[in-house]
Design a protein around this motif. Structure first.
Motif, mmCIF file in Angstrom:
data_model
loop_
_atom_site.group_PDB
_atom_site.id
_atom_site.type_symbol
_atom_site.label_atom_id
_atom_site.label_comp_id
_atom_site.label_asym_id
_atom_site.label_seq_id
_atom_site.Cartn_x
_atom_site.Cartn_y
_atom_site.Cartn_z
ATOM 1 N N UNK A 289 76.261 119.502 28.317
ATOM 2 C CA UNK A 289 75.753 118.157 27.996
ATOM 3 C C UNK A 289 75.482 117.588 29.292
ATOM 4 N N UNK A 290 76.100 117.863 30.287
ATOM 5 C CA UNK A 290 75.927 117.286 31.602
ATOM 6 C C UNK A 290 74.420 117.564 32.195
ATOM 7 N N UNK A 372 81.654 111.808 38.975
ATOM 8 C CA UNK A 372 80.761 110.737 38.439
ATOM 9 C C UNK A 372 80.654 109.320 39.476
ATOM 10 N N UNK A 373 81.739 109.485 40.381
ATOM 11 C CA UNK A 373 81.673 108.370 41.525
ATOM 12 C C UNK A 373 80.180 108.478 42.194
ATOM 13 N N UNK A 374 79.248 109.300 41.936
ATOM 14 C CA UNK A 374 77.969 109.338 42.646
ATOM 15 C C UNK A 374 77.045 108.616 41.612
ATOM 16 N N UNK A 375 77.482 108.240 40.611
ATOM 17 C CA UNK A 375 76.363 107.757 39.712
ATOM 18 C C UNK A 375 76.036 106.043 39.642
ATOM 19 N N UNK A 376 76.929 105.322 40.232
ATOM 20 C CA UNK A 376 76.178 103.904 40.324
ATOM 21 C C UNK A 376 74.905 103.648 40.881
ATOM 22 N N UNK A 377 74.458 104.749 41.832
ATOM 23 C CA UNK A 377 73.128 104.368 42.323
ATOM 24 C C UNK A 377 72.208 104.667 41.202
ATOM 25 N N UNK A 378 72.467 105.690 40.305
ATOM 26 C CA UNK A 378 71.529 105.813 39.158
ATOM 27 C C UNK A 378 71.290 104.629 38.499
ATOM 28 N N UNK A 379 72.324 103.977 38.072
ATOM 29 C CA UNK A 379 72.326 102.682 37.510
ATOM 30 C C UNK A 379 71.152 101.545 38.181
ATOM 31 N N UNK A 479 64.630 102.330 28.221
ATOM 32 C CA UNK A 479 65.662 103.124 27.115
ATOM 33 C C UNK A 479 66.579 104.193 27.695
ATOM 34 N N UNK A 480 66.266 104.574 28.992
ATOM 35 C CA UNK A 480 67.204 105.596 29.492
ATOM 36 C C UNK A 480 68.401 104.908 30.012
ATOM 37 N N UNK A 481 68.396 103.597 30.285
ATOM 38 C CA UNK A 481 69.736 102.959 31.013
ATOM 39 C C UNK A 481 70.939 103.296 30.020
ATOM 40 N N UNK A 482 70.933 103.354 28.744
ATOM 41 C CA UNK A 482 72.133 103.506 28.067
ATOM 42 C C UNK A 482 72.677 104.823 28.457
ATOM 43 N N UNK A 483 71.947 105.753 28.565
ATOM 44 C CA UNK A 483 72.377 107.236 28.708
ATOM 45 C C UNK A 483 72.942 107.260 30.079
ATOM 46 N N UNK A 484 72.273 106.435 31.053
ATOM 47 C CA UNK A 484 73.215 106.468 32.404
ATOM 48 C C UNK A 484 74.459 105.799 32.393
ATOM 49 N N UNK A 486 76.287 105.750 29.580
ATOM 50 C CA UNK A 486 77.328 106.604 29.020
ATOM 51 C C UNK A 486 77.724 107.739 29.954
ATOM 52 N N UNK A 487 77.172 108.245 30.688
ATOM 53 C CA UNK A 487 77.327 109.050 31.741
ATOM 54 C C UNK A 487 78.286 108.813 32.642
ATOM 55 N N UNK A 488 78.223 107.431 33.174
ATOM 56 C CA UNK A 488 79.303 106.841 33.902
ATOM 57 C C UNK A 488 80.537 106.626 33.310
ATOM 58 N N UNK A 489 80.528 106.487 32.102
ATOM 59 C CA UNK A 489 81.640 106.259 31.294
ATOM 60 C C UNK A 489 82.276 107.557 30.796
ATOM 61 N N UNK A 490 81.599 108.369 30.259
ATOM 62 C CA UNK A 490 82.127 109.563 29.454
ATOM 63 C C UNK A 490 81.955 110.852 30.262
#
Length: 503
Positions: A289-290, A372-379, A479-484, A486-490
């Motif tokens: 899934x990742x 997942x600590x790399x993902x804040x910049x994606x947001x 529309x892709x923001x919720x996916x980002x 969700x990935x940060x949280x889950x």
């Protein structure tokens, strides 16, 4: 079961240190499990790429980053010369005119699924060298192409071999740079696939006007040749399973003990190893899934970038009356924005990881820092990028001064780079020893998007106009923001629940 890594899970803890203490038979055979198992000489073994001196790591990172700049440069440097190409070959087919540019990116899609597994069987360096030769050979073929069809075919094959550094570069950097420093090291690698296509049209516009379109390929072949020669002289192997296998073979010769084997070798035959490894990127793309989520997201981001490449020239020539030479300079806006994105990522990502490492060190049982600590910049990037499309589209629609839509492209570039870099480093952190296969799966889908989406970009603008056309792209990005989120949280839960233990 993984044919290259049976005894160790693909985690930084396994990859970045050896939990097995070494002992004396030349200090090279770990004995607390099996005296015939060859491992690193402890956690500080200088042969381990993670322990190389800074100058050696720096040289290897620089060479890889140079490669990842030159091969994407070839994707778009040729673009300003397309009208001349079509005139030379007496064709007025608009679809072929777009396809002769984007077919290179289809080569980027075809190469990684074989190139990444081969690097995990034979090592990174031999694959780099072979692909460098193929890349340069087909650049020369493009320069000498006798017809439009042959040019398209040569462009595809050039892209296929040129996909090697983009596919394997992240894995190579992950091999030799520890997690807390990986963000900065990956910055140069990640800039190539984005800055190369941006700088390409700027240089290509002037070169085509001065020397003709064929000279773009001669210049690229010269650049590729310089990098290839430098890599033959200076590039070192980084892939741990290959290095430990070489070490085991050397010890077999020195000791006469043919039972010695690498810690990361489970005794599979080369045929079995190839069969299993070649399927690894496909399995990741189908069952992780990742990989699926990040691949779809980056495919949209990358496709948007190539829509910009195909549309910006026409927009500024028709709307603002720019000449062929000057319109290439418009891409500097995307370049400046991309550099800003790199600077932001470099200043925030690694410091954040080091902060988390410091916090973990204070725990009674320290935990590994999560990828997942790399993902804040994606947001941040997922918000910035659509904002750029709104600015670019509506200011061009109403013929606002040309600097304003260029500022819009800079905003798009910053968001694009934040998304691309964050996801790339995230995949390296998450899949470590199989990072090349993870990036290959990601590269294939995004390259298809980069090749296909531009074919409908100009038609979209013709129907919707620049304002609503770019707004549509912005709304899809939003529309892709919720996916980002969700990935940060889950993301950690998805990684552990759907871990591919036998990849």
């Amino acid at each position: 079961m993984d044919k290259t890594n049976e005894n160790s899970a693909p985690s930084d803890a396994t990859k970045e240190s050896s939990p097995v203490p070494s002992q004396t038979e030349k200090g090279k055979i770990a004995a607390n499990k099996d005296p015939n198992v060859v491992d690193w000489d402890g956690p500080d073994d200088p042969a381990n790429p993670l322990n190389w001196p800074g100058w050696k790591t720096g040289i290897n990172c620089l060479l890889i980053s140079m490669s990842t700049f030159v091969t994407p440069l070839a994707s778009s440097m040729f673009a300003p010369g397309v009208p001349t190409v079509m005139e030379d070959f007496q064709s007025d087919n608009d679809l072929l005119a777009a396809f002769v540019v984007s077919v290179y990116v289809l080569g980027f899609a075809a190469g990684p699924m074989a190139i990444a597994p081969l690097s995990e069987i034979y090592g990174r360096v031999p694959v780099y060298h072979v692909c460098n030769v193929g890349f340069i050979a087909f650049l020369v073929a493009c320069a000498l192409a006798p017809s439009l069809n042959s040019l398209i075919a040569f462009r595809f094959l050039c892209g296929l071999f040129g996909s090697c550094p983009i596919t394997n570069g992240g894995g190579s950097i992950g091999d030799m740079v520890r997690q807390e420093k990986r963000g900065v090291a990956m910055s140069g690698f990640a800039m190539g696939p984005l800055l190369g296509p941006i700088i390409g049209p700027v240089a290509g516009g002037f070169l085509t006007a001065a020397k003709g379109w064929r000279w773009t390929f001669w210049v690229l072949a010269i650049l590729g040749g310089v990098v290839a020669i430098a890599e033959v002289v200076l590039l070192s192997e980084t892939y741990a399973p290959v290095l430990l296998n070489r070490k085991a073979k050397q010890l077999q010769k020195e000791t006469g003990n043919m039972a010695l084997r690498s810690k990361l070798d489970n005794g599979s035959t080369p045929r079995e190893l190839f069969k299993h490894t070649i399927l690894r990127p496909f399995r990741m793309l189908a069952f992780s899934p990742i990989i699926i989520i990040t691949t779809i997201y980056i495919a949209v981001v990358y496709g948007y970038l190539y829509i910009m490449f195909t549309s910006v020239t026409e927009v500024f020539e028709e709307t603002y009356g720019f000449s062929t030479q000057i319109v290439g300079l418009v891409f500097i806006g995307l370049g400046v924005g991309s550099v800003a994105g790199v600077v932001y990522f470099s200043m925030t990502s690694d410091p954040y990881i080091r902060k988390k490492l410091a916090e973990a060190a204070g725990e009674e049982i320290p935990t590994r820092v999560k990828p997942e600590f790399r993902l804040p910049a994606v947001l941040v990037g997922s918000v910035v990028m659509p904002a750029g499309f709104f600015v670019y589209g509506w200011t061009a629609q109403f013929h606002v001064h040309w600097i304003v839509p260029i500022i819009g492209t800079a905003i798009i570039g910053a968001g694009n780079m934040l998304n691309f870099m964050s996801v790339t480093v995230y995949l390296v952190d998450a899949f470590t020893i199989h990072a090349a296969s993870a990036l290959a799966a990601n590269t294939v889908v995004r390259s298809v998007a980069g090749a296909v989406l531009p074919l409908c970009g100009l038609q979209m603008y013709a129907v919707l106009g620049l304002g609503w056309g770019n707004s549509l792209l912005g709304f899809i990005a939003i529309a892709g923001i919720p996916a980002v989120i969700g990935l940060m949280r889950k993301g950690e839960w998805l990684r552990t629940k759907y871990e591919l233990k036998d990849v």
